[in-house]
Design a protein around this motif. Structure first.
Motif, mmCIF file in Angstrom:
data_model
loop_
_atom_site.group_PDB
_atom_site.id
_atom_site.type_symbol
_atom_site.label_atom_id
_atom_site.label_comp_id
_atom_site.label_asym_id
_atom_site.label_seq_id
_atom_site.Cartn_x
_atom_site.Cartn_y
_atom_site.Cartn_z
ATOM 1 N N ILE A 1 0.869 -1.184 0.000
ATOM 2 C CA ILE A 1 0.000 0.000 0.000
ATOM 3 C C ILE A 1 0.897 1.221 0.000
ATOM 4 N N MET A 2 0.832 2.021 -1.048
ATOM 5 C CA MET A 2 1.763 3.123 -1.242
ATOM 6 C C MET A 2 1.042 4.362 -1.753
ATOM 7 N N HIS A 3 1.760 5.468 -1.774
ATOM 8 C CA HIS A 3 1.147 6.736 -2.179
ATOM 9 C C HIS A 3 1.054 6.831 -3.697
ATOM 10 N N GLY A 4 -0.009 7.464 -4.152
ATOM 11 C CA GLY A 4 -0.196 7.742 -5.566
ATOM 12 C C GLY A 4 -1.136 8.915 -5.740
ATOM 13 N N GLU A 5 -1.154 9.472 -6.919
ATOM 14 C CA GLU A 5 -1.991 10.647 -7.177
ATOM 15 C C GLU A 5 -3.477 10.301 -7.213
ATOM 16 N N LYS A 6 -3.797 9.059 -7.517
ATOM 17 C CA LYS A 6 -5.193 8.616 -7.527
ATOM 18 C C LYS A 6 -5.264 7.178 -7.037
ATOM 19 N N ILE A 7 -6.461 6.766 -6.638
ATOM 20 C CA ILE A 7 -6.641 5.402 -6.130
ATOM 21 C C ILE A 7 -6.655 4.423 -7.301
ATOM 22 N N ARG A 8 -5.758 3.465 -7.261
ATOM 23 C CA ARG A 8 -5.726 2.432 -8.299
ATOM 24 C C ARG A 8 -4.909 1.248 -7.804
ATOM 25 N N SER A 9 -5.141 0.101 -8.397
ATOM 26 C CA SER A 9 -4.355 -1.090 -8.081
ATOM 27 C C SER A 9 -3.315 -1.294 -9.176
ATOM 28 N N VAL A 10 -2.182 -1.886 -8.794
ATOM 29 C CA VAL A 10 -1.069 -2.117 -9.715
ATOM 30 C C VAL A 10 -0.698 -3.594 -9.657
ATOM 31 N N GLU A 11 -0.682 -4.254 -10.797
ATOM 32 C CA GLU A 11 -0.326 -5.666 -10.841
ATOM 33 C C GLU A 11 1.144 -5.861 -10.502
ATOM 34 N N GLY A 12 1.452 -7.030 -9.942
ATOM 35 C CA GLY A 12 2.824 -7.313 -9.541
ATOM 36 C C GLY A 12 3.802 -7.262 -10.689
ATOM 37 N N ILE A 13 3.388 -7.733 -11.852
ATOM 38 C CA ILE A 13 4.283 -7.731 -13.010
ATOM 39 C C ILE A 13 4.633 -6.308 -13.432
ATOM 40 N N VAL A 14 3.701 -5.373 -13.229
ATOM 41 C CA VAL A 14 3.959 -3.960 -13.539
ATOM 42 C C VAL A 14 4.891 -3.354 -12.504
ATOM 43 N N MET A 15 4.681 -3.687 -11.216
ATOM 44 C CA MET A 15 5.558 -3.176 -10.162
ATOM 45 C C MET A 15 6.995 -3.636 -10.380
ATOM 46 N N ALA A 16 7.191 -4.894 -10.775
ATOM 47 C CA ALA A 16 8.534 -5.424 -10.981
ATOM 48 C C ALA A 16 9.196 -4.808 -12.208
ATOM 49 N N ALA A 17 8.400 -4.421 -13.201
ATOM 50 C CA ALA A 17 8.959 -3.854 -14.429
ATOM 51 C C ALA A 17 9.321 -2.387 -14.274
ATOM 52 N N ASP A 18 8.779 -1.718 -13.253
ATOM 53 C CA ASP A 18 9.012 -0.284 -13.047
ATOM 54 C C ASP A 18 10.194 -0.097 -12.104
ATOM 55 N N SER A 19 11.352 0.264 -12.650
ATOM 56 C CA SER A 19 12.566 0.392 -11.840
ATOM 57 C C SER A 19 12.479 1.516 -10.818
ATOM 58 N N SER A 20 11.587 2.483 -11.020
ATOM 59 C CA SER A 20 11.466 3.605 -10.089
ATOM 60 C C SER A 20 10.822 3.203 -8.771
ATOM 61 N N ARG A 21 10.190 2.023 -8.707
ATOM 62 C CA ARG A 21 9.490 1.605 -7.496
ATOM 63 C C ARG A 21 10.362 0.769 -6.550
ATOM 64 N N SER A 22 11.532 0.374 -6.952
ATOM 65 C CA SER A 22 12.455 -0.430 -6.131
ATOM 66 C C SER A 22 11.961 -1.850 -5.895
ATOM 67 N N PHE A 23 10.996 -2.316 -6.686
ATOM 68 C CA PHE A 23 10.509 -3.679 -6.539
ATOM 69 C C PHE A 23 10.976 -4.593 -7.676
ATOM 70 N N SER A 24 11.809 -4.092 -8.570
ATOM 71 C CA SER A 24 12.260 -4.904 -9.706
ATOM 72 C C SER A 24 13.023 -6.164 -9.290
ATOM 73 N N PRO A 25 13.782 -6.159 -8.151
ATOM 74 C CA PRO A 25 14.466 -7.410 -7.762
ATOM 75 C C PRO A 25 13.517 -8.568 -7.467
ATOM 76 N N LEU A 26 12.234 -8.294 -7.252
ATOM 77 C CA LEU A 26 11.288 -9.359 -6.946
ATOM 78 C C LEU A 26 11.030 -10.275 -8.140
ATOM 79 N N GLU A 27 11.479 -9.847 -9.332
ATOM 80 C CA GLU A 27 11.316 -10.705 -10.511
ATOM 81 C C GLU A 27 12.027 -12.045 -10.350
ATOM 82 N N LYS A 28 13.075 -12.079 -9.524
ATOM 83 C CA LYS A 28 13.853 -13.308 -9.380
ATOM 84 C C LYS A 28 13.056 -14.427 -8.716
ATOM 85 N N PHE A 29 11.914 -14.095 -8.071
ATOM 86 C CA PHE A 29 11.109 -15.116 -7.415
ATOM 87 C C PHE A 29 10.100 -15.774 -8.353
#
Length: 460
Positions: free
Chosen positions: A124-152
């Motif tokens: 649960i993180m801050h954003g300009e509007k309420i929306r859900s983000v799929e895990g594959i999108v979070m891992a692909a976005d290097s600005s979110r710091s979740f890209s290392p999770l792709e290794k799992f």
């Protein structure tokens, strides 16, 4: 008419949330200019003084310190404080997040229930509007710091979801809700390495809430594994005995004792983690229970959370300095191995046999003792000797230069730069932050705790 009456009844049993706003200072305007400038200085020190030695001596390939590796250091500089919720299934983790963020009866409240309900890792993180983000999108976005999770793997990314919303608290902190621990389920049944994923989040968490309820105090193999993963992070752990108003006072005391008895073998430290006893959800406490105690416990937890938020920059600096110390020690050890190898080599020597003798018995060649004797290094900071057997197994000793050769006319010497960062630059940055702090931003001003709390969250 009936609908209006139902809404009035619901409002009457909902708990007042004003103390959350007050303790977490959600209404206060926070100047981000000084914070951004200090963060820029920290990033510059890391990239100019620590990162070059990491790269030169392949620190990220030293398995002993994998959890404190390069990706973690880079993530920490740019990320917000992370609060991680762990514990058995259906103990109130999701309800607690709903309560802190005021999500009750909104379309984006986390689903709760008496059965195991959370099967995903929810960020649960801050954003300009309420929306859900799929895990594959979070891992692909290097600005979110979740890209290392792709290794799992893909199976895990399908169990990762992000929720963005414009919330004052989420501007300063990120919450992570985790699937509840089910003792009769093996992690292989989840389809991804559950324990490894938990470890990834544990390594990056600034505060870890381990939540229990009075009916789920049994400690099984899965919970034992979790506490083994939390070793060394005791300063970040807070134990929560949730749903406390479901018990009479006498029964609550017995349950509190049973919880300590169950956890004592798992938390082998002199000072046990803080335990909060309350009911963290939006509805009013049950009648004839210790309401005042529960309210004080809740405020104490909020003060802990607020302290992590307010000390977030100091925590980053402290961790980067500790990381720099480990990188420096690693560079000194590799340098000593290289030097010893060159000294023992002759024209007729077999390089593999020479280095095998060194790596098999480093004490014979005073590899580690020489580091302690010549440099300001604590013996407790030295890595395991076996880690270097693995390290040089994939990185030939001949591929490294000695530290004396790691100098340039314009850039200076790697060792000098990292030592200056550890002894001067980072402590100086920390002092400048502390001296410029406005005392009215202390959480005690809002809560009346009487003295400025100590920073207990710096990483070891």
């Amino acid at each position: 008419m009936k609908l209006i009456l139902e809404e009035e009844v619901l409002d009457s049993i909902l708990r007042d949330r004003s103390h959350i706003e007050e303790t977490l200072r959600l209404a206060a305007e926070e100047s981000s200019g000084d914070y951004a400038a200090a963060l820029l200085r920290l990033r510059k020190i890391y990239h100019n003084s620590i990162r070059p030695m990491e790269h030169a001596y392949k620190y990220n390939e030293l398995r002993q310190h994998e959890i404190s590796g390069i990706s973690l250091a880079k993530d920490l500089i740019t990320s917000k404080p992370m609060v991680l919720f762990l514990g058995p299934w259906s103990v109130g983790k999701s309800s607690m997040i709903n309560y802190l963020l005021g999500l009750q009866d909104t379309p984006y409240q986390l689903y709760t229930g008496a059965e195991p309900t959370t099967s995903e890792f929810t960020v649960i993180m801050h954003g300009e509007k309420i929306r859900s983000v799929e895990g594959i999108v979070m891992a692909a976005d290097s600005s979110r710091s979740f890209s290392p999770l792709e290794k799992f793997g893909q199976n895990f990314l399908e169990k990762l979801i992000g929720i963005e919303m414009p919330h004052k608290l989420l501007e300063r902190v990120t919450f992570v809700d985790t699937p509840g621990i089910i003792e009769n389920r093996k992690q292989q049944e989840r389809g991804y390495p559950f324990n490894d994923v938990c470890q990834w989040f544990i390594d990056r968490a600034d505060l870890i809430f381990v939540v229990f309820d009075p009916t789920k105090l049994d400690v099984g193999l899965e919970l034992e594994m979790l506490f083994r993963q939390l070793k060394g992070r005791e300063s970040q752990i807070r134990i929560i005995l949730n749903k406390a108003d479901s018990l009479a006072t006498q029964d609550l005391m017995r349950v509190y004792g049973a919880l300590f008895w169950s956890l004592a073998p798992l938390i082998n430290v002199t000072e046990p983690p803080r335990v909060y006893v309350s009911s963290f959800w939006p509805y009013d406490y049950a009648p004839n229970t210790s309401r005042e105690l529960f309210k004080r416990e809740e405020v104490s937890l909020l003060e802990d959370l607020n302290q992590v938020i307010e000390n977030r920059l100091e925590n980053k600096i402290a961790f980067i300095r500790q990381h720099g110390i480990r990188v420096r020690i690693h560079g000194l050890l590799v340098d000593r191995y290289v030097q010893t190898f060159k000294e023992k080599m002759s024209f007729f020597s077999d390089p593999e046999l020479v280095f095998k003798e060194i790596i098999d018995d480093p004490d014979k060649f005073y590899i580690f003792k020489s580091i302690l004797a010549k440099t300001n290094v604590s013996k407790f900071d030295l890595p395991n000797r076996d880690a270097y057997r693995d390290f040089f197994g994939i990185n030939p000793v001949t591929s490294f230069k000695q530290l004396s050769a790691q100098c340039s006319y314009m850039g200076g010497c790697l060792l000098d730069k990292i030592e200056k960062a550890i002894t001067e630059d980072l402590p100086g940055l920390l002092s400048s932050i502390n001296s410029s702090k406005n005392p009215i931003l202390s959480s005690c001003e809002a809560t009346g705790c009487g003295e400025k709390p100590k920073n207990r969250y710096r990483r070891n």
